[in-house]
Design a protein around this motif. Structure first.
Motif, mmCIF file in Angstrom:
data_model
loop_
_atom_site.group_PDB
_atom_site.id
_atom_site.type_symbol
_atom_site.label_atom_id
_atom_site.label_comp_id
_atom_site.label_asym_id
_atom_site.label_seq_id
_atom_site.Cartn_x
_atom_site.Cartn_y
_atom_site.Cartn_z
ATOM 1 N N ALA B 197 21.935 7.955 0.599
ATOM 2 C CA ALA B 197 21.456 8.219 -0.762
ATOM 3 C C ALA B 197 21.214 9.696 -1.017
ATOM 4 O O ALA B 197 20.723 10.421 -0.170
ATOM 5 N N ASP B 198 21.581 10.120 -2.255
ATOM 6 C CA ASP B 198 21.247 11.470 -2.678
ATOM 7 C C ASP B 198 19.777 11.517 -3.063
ATOM 8 O O ASP B 198 19.112 12.531 -2.920
ATOM 9 N N GLN B 199 19.322 10.388 -3.602
ATOM 10 C CA GLN B 199 17.996 10.342 -4.180
ATOM 11 C C GLN B 199 17.326 9.067 -3.698
ATOM 12 O O GLN B 199 17.978 8.026 -3.572
ATOM 13 N N THR B 200 16.026 9.107 -3.394
ATOM 14 C CA THR B 200 15.326 7.909 -2.942
ATOM 15 C C THR B 200 14.052 7.745 -3.765
ATOM 16 O O THR B 200 13.400 8.731 -4.122
ATOM 17 N N ALA B 201 13.742 6.476 -4.081
ATOM 18 C CA ALA B 201 12.495 6.204 -4.796
ATOM 19 C C ALA B 201 11.727 5.126 -4.060
ATOM 20 O O ALA B 201 12.313 4.167 -3.543
ATOM 21 N N LEU B 202 10.421 5.244 -3.981
ATOM 22 C CA LEU B 202 9.577 4.220 -3.385
ATOM 23 C C LEU B 202 8.958 3.402 -4.517
ATOM 24 O O LEU B 202 8.278 3.946 -5.388
ATOM 25 N N ILE B 208 6.832 3.296 -9.717
ATOM 26 C CA ILE B 208 7.510 4.168 -8.769
ATOM 27 C C ILE B 208 6.473 5.136 -8.206
ATOM 28 O O ILE B 208 5.876 5.929 -8.933
ATOM 29 N N ALA B 209 6.228 5.009 -6.870
ATOM 30 C CA ALA B 209 5.147 5.773 -6.253
ATOM 31 C C ALA B 209 5.591 7.179 -5.870
ATOM 32 O O ALA B 209 4.793 8.109 -5.841
ATOM 33 N N GLN B 210 6.863 7.304 -5.520
ATOM 34 C CA GLN B 210 7.360 8.621 -5.129
ATOM 35 C C GLN B 210 8.857 8.639 -5.348
ATOM 36 O O GLN B 210 9.545 7.635 -5.094
ATOM 37 N N VAL B 211 9.408 9.746 -5.823
ATOM 38 C CA VAL B 211 10.841 9.847 -6.018
ATOM 39 C C VAL B 211 11.276 11.288 -5.790
ATOM 40 O O VAL B 211 10.520 12.214 -6.038
ATOM 41 N N GLY B 212 12.503 11.443 -5.233
ATOM 42 C CA GLY B 212 12.984 12.784 -5.003
ATOM 43 C C GLY B 212 14.283 12.782 -4.233
ATOM 44 O O GLY B 212 14.737 11.719 -3.795
ATOM 45 N N ASN B 220 8.485 15.217 2.961
ATOM 46 C CA ASN B 220 7.134 15.396 2.426
ATOM 47 C C ASN B 220 6.584 14.049 1.927
ATOM 48 O O ASN B 220 6.505 13.823 0.720
ATOM 49 N N PRO B 221 6.257 13.186 2.844
ATOM 50 C CA PRO B 221 5.833 11.850 2.392
ATOM 51 C C PRO B 221 4.456 11.885 1.728
ATOM 52 O O PRO B 221 3.572 12.620 2.152
ATOM 53 N N THR B 222 4.316 11.105 0.659
ATOM 54 C CA THR B 222 2.995 10.903 0.069
ATOM 55 C C THR B 222 2.252 9.883 0.928
ATOM 56 O O THR B 222 2.823 9.298 1.846
ATOM 57 N N GLU B 223 0.963 9.655 0.595
ATOM 58 C CA GLU B 223 0.177 8.654 1.342
ATOM 59 C C GLU B 223 0.827 7.278 1.275
ATOM 60 O O GLU B 223 0.898 6.535 2.246
ATOM 61 N N ALA B 224 1.357 6.992 0.076
ATOM 62 C CA ALA B 224 1.973 5.677 -0.123
ATOM 63 C C ALA B 224 3.183 5.503 0.800
ATOM 64 O O ALA B 224 3.359 4.469 1.440
ATOM 65 N N LEU B 225 4.031 6.524 0.872
ATOM 66 C CA LEU B 225 5.219 6.427 1.719
ATOM 67 C C LEU B 225 4.819 6.330 3.187
ATOM 68 O O LEU B 225 5.386 5.546 3.948
#
Lengths: 540, 230, 340
Positions: B197-202, B208-212, B220-225
């Motif tokens: 994937a070029d782009q991933t979303a959680l 959507i908790a995190q996307v990039g 750079n994971p967030t707490e959720a990831l």
């Protein structure tokens, strides 16, 4: 909101509405006609309330209601209880000819009631082997007349049906569950609790409901084996009201009572139960590790052999009498052939009606949420329990001024037979249609198939099996059913069952047995033609 | 380009609100726990779910009035992508014409598509005679023939082994690149996202908790990831 | 889709209809006499076909039978149709329904010259013409039953294992006949009589066919039928072991009647048909097809199979006017006595 694609294959609103309302309208209009006819004939208008109160204060009517409900409930419970060990044994054991035997299971269902009763009596009645056996082991005064006889006959008629549905349940339990059970070393008791009971809990209510309906309206059997007016039905009260008192208002009320009590109870029991799939194949056997002991094998085989004997002996008695009747009397092809053709024509009409009503209803049901989908079963139930004599009289009042009803006896029989088969067809068609929607609904939408294409490419190939079986059941039921033809009457152009009754009425008992055999063979042949012919072979 | 703008979906007692943009020709992976709403997003894009407020645009076109078949979208599911009673070739041919009335040229295209997914010899088989990977490749062949700009993958390779899954991902990426397709894929395997994937979303709890971009997403994971990855 | 549904339905109706519809060849030039009669009258074994053929030879008309069930159902069909019925003649009204038939106002006096009727009772045939008659009786197999009861008293006092099978009076004509028979013999004590009879009653069936079938299968020692039933077994099967038990109490009668309807458009033809029905040709046909006594034939000319039948000493029949009230009371007594 997203505009939904028009992918609904067999029906969109109008056919489904038609399929739902037409049978109900037929019942309501017939009984309404009966009612409307009542006022002028009585010469006075009495209120519904007073008519109802006279009904409920009539001790014989109330006794009939109680007895009808009691015997039907007992018959349903007994048939289902006996079907459990039988279905389990059939699911576990495999033997040559199992498929053929399961097909033959349908025979008690097709047999004209009077032939079946005489077949049962040949085994269980006076002079029958069971009577001799009972006397032999010291049971004196053994008699099947009364409640035992009614239950015996109802189990005979309905055990096969119950067994088939439950057997499908057993075979539908995923193989993984049996393997898991084996791995965990589960005892038979644990398996029964954790694997079999959940399946039974889903299927038993449906089985109970349909057998309850069949038994609640089985009037000839109850009367013939009931032993006297103790065993009386609501339908007899309707006979009394129509025949002698010509009290059509009372007849209409009694008919309503029967329909509301029976169809209402059945629908309620369906609404409080779970969904399940039926129509799976009956082939093969399950492998379970808990029933490999010699004792359990012995139990299973005894159950199968006893059940087969119970079902086959009366059939054999009727069969032998039929063969005898055909040998003893010249085969009257000139009368039998046209009668058979008429019956077949009626059956084909019934199949058409069944299809036109069941398919849209099955389609409708998969668009309904949760348990409301069970409501689509109501029209079929209503027709199934509507007393034929009231329905016949009502239809007559409704139609006779507009169409030559005597000429239409056969089409009307087709119509009613077809509608009566709807509940059986829905058991098979609804799950199949539901599965198509679940598995392929999105594909059909995504690919943009229109209704015609979806029917041709998806529904028809996947549903020909349950459709074939439904048509087979409908044809067999219709060929064996005396139906309303006796009420509209056309004795110079009888169907096979009517011809059989005519022979009996003219003292020609032996010939009647012969006709019964021919009738059963014709019905069975058509069952097989549809079931095997339409289902087709799997291409591989 | 796919643009999901404050899309609101309510199912029984569960609801989600989503905004997401996926560039044309790129590959977006949706990861997250079961029940978070990943498949729901795909079903909404494909038109299988009615939704409330909010909009979905594909290449600037509002999807709301379009039936599933009319959307510029092909979707692959985990199961039942193929009709079990039709041959592989018939199943693929449905991508050209859902009435299965094809001319010679069109049948040739079917066979070409089967070549592309390396199923040349399997055209006349029924799906049940194929392995899981072969079945999904046949579905892919159909998606190729449908020539839709957007490909939605709802865990179609979840049941396959790691090596096979990797191969399939490569195949999908290559084909998409060749045809300029945009892909959104739901997966349970973060490594799939890293790989393709070029782009991933959680997706979590209906949002959507995190996307990039995938590299920075996992770097750079967030707490959720973090919680999700364990 | 709805249009398709309807047209398919119509097509199937048409298809099945074409199999039933009897093409009436020269309906244009010949009048049609519509005869309502019960089903067994008009089967290939009943008197219907021969009577139709015989009458059509002389009448210059076509006879068309309509049979909506047994005798009671046929009469009820007429009641449902009321004045708009196309029936010219009703054949097979049960004598027990005469009061109801009178009250319905659907029939009118006939113009048939009635003479030389051989009935064991007086009968006013001005509206309802008898064409055959019989006695209800218990039929038994003399090979199996040795001590045959010769009265209700003896039947009641017979050992408990002597079983009879009877028909339900609510759904069957013989059933109603037995109900009135017992009422006639026992009067106010009918309920007690039924109570005492009940141990002997094996079962009560919906109709005659079930009961007679069960008897022939050996389920019961006796069955409620007619004194003339054995004649069938003598004539058709050469079996003389089936006999009717003669009861000293007398036997209740059934008289089968025919009448012209008020709504008939062919009254002359209708009356001619009634005359034919009690004429020598039809009367010769009736005994060995309907298995009832002919109404206009001296005993000496009866068929051989009828000559040795048990002959009751006493014929019982309630006054037709009284039947409805008696029927209602007797039915309640019957239900009360047997429901316990």
């Amino acid at each position: 909101m997203i505009r939904q694609a028009n992918h609904k294959a067999f029906a969109n609103g109008i056919p489904a509405l038609f399929a739902f309302l037409a049978p109900l309208t037929l019942v309501v209009a017939s009984i309404g006609a009966l009612w409307s006819m009542a006022a002028p004939t009585l010469g006075e208008t009495s209120s519904v309330g007073s008519a109802l109160s006279s009904l409920f204060s009539d001790v014989y009517v109330m006794r009939a209601v109680r007895f009808t409900l009691m015997q039907a409930a007992l018959s349903a419970i007994l048939s289902a209880l006996l079907a459990i060990p039988l279905a389990r044994a059939l699911a576990t054991r495999n033997f040559p000819g199992k498929a053929a035997i399961l097909s033959l299971f349908g025979a008690p269902f097709i047999l004209p009631v009077i032939v079946a009763i005489l077949g049962l009596l040949a085994i269980w009645g006076k002079n029958g082997p069971m009577h001799t056996l009972a006397t032999g082991i010291g049971i004196s005064g053994f008699s099947i007349y009364g409640l035992p006889g009614i239950l015996l006959a109802h189990v005979f008629f309905n055990l096969p049906l119950a067994t088939r549905i439950l057997l499908q349940g057993w075979l539908a339990i995923p193989a993984e569950q049996w393997r898991l059970a084996a791995q965990l070393g589960m005892s038979s008791k644990a398996i029964a609790r954790h694997i079999e009971w959940p399946m039974l809990k889903e299927r038993l209510p449906g089985v109970l409901a349909i057998i309850f309906l069949l038994c609640a309206t089985s009037f000839t059997v109850v009367l013939a084996l009931g032993g006297g007016p103790k065993a009386t039905t609501i339908e007899l009260a309707i006979y009394q009201a129509i025949r002698y008192d010509f009290d059509l208002e009372r007849a209409a009320l009694l008919a309503c009572l029967q329909i509301i009590l029976c169809a209402g109870l059945a629908v309620i029991s369906r609404l409080i139960t779970q969904d399940h799939d039926t129509g799976e194949s009956l082939g093969g056997a399950i492998h379970r590790s808990d029933r490999t002991s010699r004792a359990s094998r012995w139990v299973d085989w005894s159950v199968i052999i006893l059940a087969l004997a119970f079902l086959a002996m009366p059939l054999m008695a009727a069969f032998l009498r039929g063969v005898n009747g055909l040998i003893m009397n010249p085969f009257d092809a000139a009368a039998l052939l046209p009668a058979a053709l008429r019956s077949i024509a009626v059956a084909m009409g019934a199949c058409l009606v069944m299809g036109l009503i069941s398919l849209p209803l099955a389609q409708l049901s998969i668009h309904l949420k949760g348990k409301t989908r069970r409501l689509v079963e109501l029209p079929g139930f209503a027709i199934m329990v509507a007393p034929p004599i009231a329905l016949g009289a009502g239809l007559f009042i409704l139609l006779h001024q507009h169409i030559p009803i005597d000429r239409l006896a056969l089409p009307l029989t087709s119509l009613l037979n077809g509608l009566q088969a709807v509940p059986f067809a829905l058991i098979l068609l609804t799950p199949a249609m539901g599965q198509i929607k679940r598995d392929y609904g999105k594909q059909i939408q995504q690919l943009g198939m229109n209704s015609k294409t979806a029917i041709r490419l998806v529904h028809w190939p996947l549903m020909r099996k349950p459709i074939g079986l439904s048509l087979g059941i409908t044809a067999a039921l219709s060929i064996g059913d005396l139906g309303v033809i006796a009420l509209f009457g056309s004795p110079t152009a009888p169907t096979l069952p009517l011809y059989l009754y005519q022979q009996m009425g003219a003292y020609h008992m032996d010939q009647a047995y012969g006709s019964g055999l021919i009738l059963t063979l014709v019905a069975f042949a058509f069952f097989l033609i549809f079931d095997k012919g339409l289902a087709g072979r799997d291409k591989n | 380009m796919i643009r999901i703008d404050h899309l609101f979906i309510a199912l029984d007692d569960w609801q989600m609100t989503v905004s997401l943009t996926v560039k044309a020709g790129s590959f977006c992976a949706l990861i997250g726990p079961s029940g978070a709403g990943k498949s729901t997003i795909l079903n909404a894009i494909a038109g299988f779910l009615p939704h409330g407020s909010g909009q979905i645009f594909i290449d600037g076109q509002d999807m709301a009035p379009l039936a599933p078949a009319d959307r510029p979208v092909s979707m692959l599911f985990q199961d039942h992508n193929l009709f079990n009673h039709m041959t592989v070739a018939q199943n693929v041919a449905l991508g050209i014409n859902p009435t299965l009335k094809l001319n010679k040229q069109q049948w040739q295209k079917v066979h070409d598509a089967l070549d592309q997914v390396e199923l040349s010899g399997m055209a006349e088989r029924l799906p049940r005679a194929l392995s899981g990977g072969q079945r999904q490749r046949a579905s892919l062949a159909r998606a190729i023939l449908r020539e839709r700009p957007v490909l939605l993958l709802d865990e179609p390779f979840a049941a396959l082994g790691p090596a096979l899954r990797k191969d399939m991902l490569k195949l999908v990426s290559t084909l998409a690149e060749k045809n300029g397709q945009t892909i959104i894929m739901v997966t349970h395997h973060p490594e799939d996202a890293r790989l393709a994937a070029d782009q991933t979303a959680l997706v979590q709890d209906g949002a959507i908790a995190q996307v990039g971009p995938s590299e920075t997403f996992f770097a750079n994971p967030t707490e959720a990831l973090k919680a999700y990855m364990g | 889709m709805k249009a398709l549904t309807l047209s398919l339905l119509a097509a199937s109706l048409g298809l099945t209809t074409s199999l039933v519809a009897v093409p009436s060849a020269n309906a244009a030039d010949k009048p049609t006499l519509t005869v309502y009669t019960y089903d067994s009258f008009n089967t290939e074994w009943g008197p219907g076909p021969a009577i139709k053929e015989g009458f059509e030879k002389t009448c210059g008309c076509t006879v068309e039978y309509v049979s909506p069930g047994d005798a009671t159902e046929t009469f009820n069909r007429l009641r449902l149709e009321g004045g708009s019925s196309k029936a010219d003649v009703l054949v097979g009204l049960d004598s027990n329904l005469v009061a109801d038939a009178q009250k319905s106002g659907l029939f009118e006096p006939n113009s048939v010259a009635i003479e030389g009727l051989h009935l064991p009772i007086e009968w006013d045939a001005s509206t309802f013409v008898p064409f055959d008659w019989g006695y209800f009786a218990f039929v038994y197999d003399s090979n199996k039953l040795s001590s045959v009861p010769s009265s209700f008293e003896e039947l009641i006092n017979a050992p408990d294992d002597l079983k009879i099978v009877i028909e339900d009076p609510r759904s069957s004509t013989p059933g109603l006949g037995l109900l009135l028979w017992v009422k006639d013999v026992y009067g106010e004590k009918a309920a007690d009589a039924w109570k005492q009879l009940s141990p002997h009653i094996l079962t009560v069936t919906k109709g005659w066919s079930e009961a007679y079938g069960m008897f022939l299968e050996g389920q019961a020692d006796m069955v409620l039928s007619y004194t003339t039933s054995p004649a069938y077994h003598i004539a058709a099967e050469n079996k003389t072991n089936y006999k009717a038990a003669a009861f000293k109490d007398g036997h209740y009668m059934q008289v089968e009647l025919a009448a012209v309807t008020k709504s008939s458009q062919n009254k002359d033809l209708a009356n001619a048909f009634l005359s034919y029905l009690i004429g020598p040709e039809a009367q010769t046909v009736i005994p060995t097809t309907n298995w009832m006594y002919p109404v206009a034939m001296p005993e000496g000319e009866w068929p051989a199979s009828f000559k040795d039948l048990a002959k009751p000493d006493k014929a019982l029949l309630f006054d037709t006017e009284e039947v409805p009230a008696i029927r209602k009371k007797a039915l309640d007594e019957w239900l009360g006595a047997l429901s316990q």
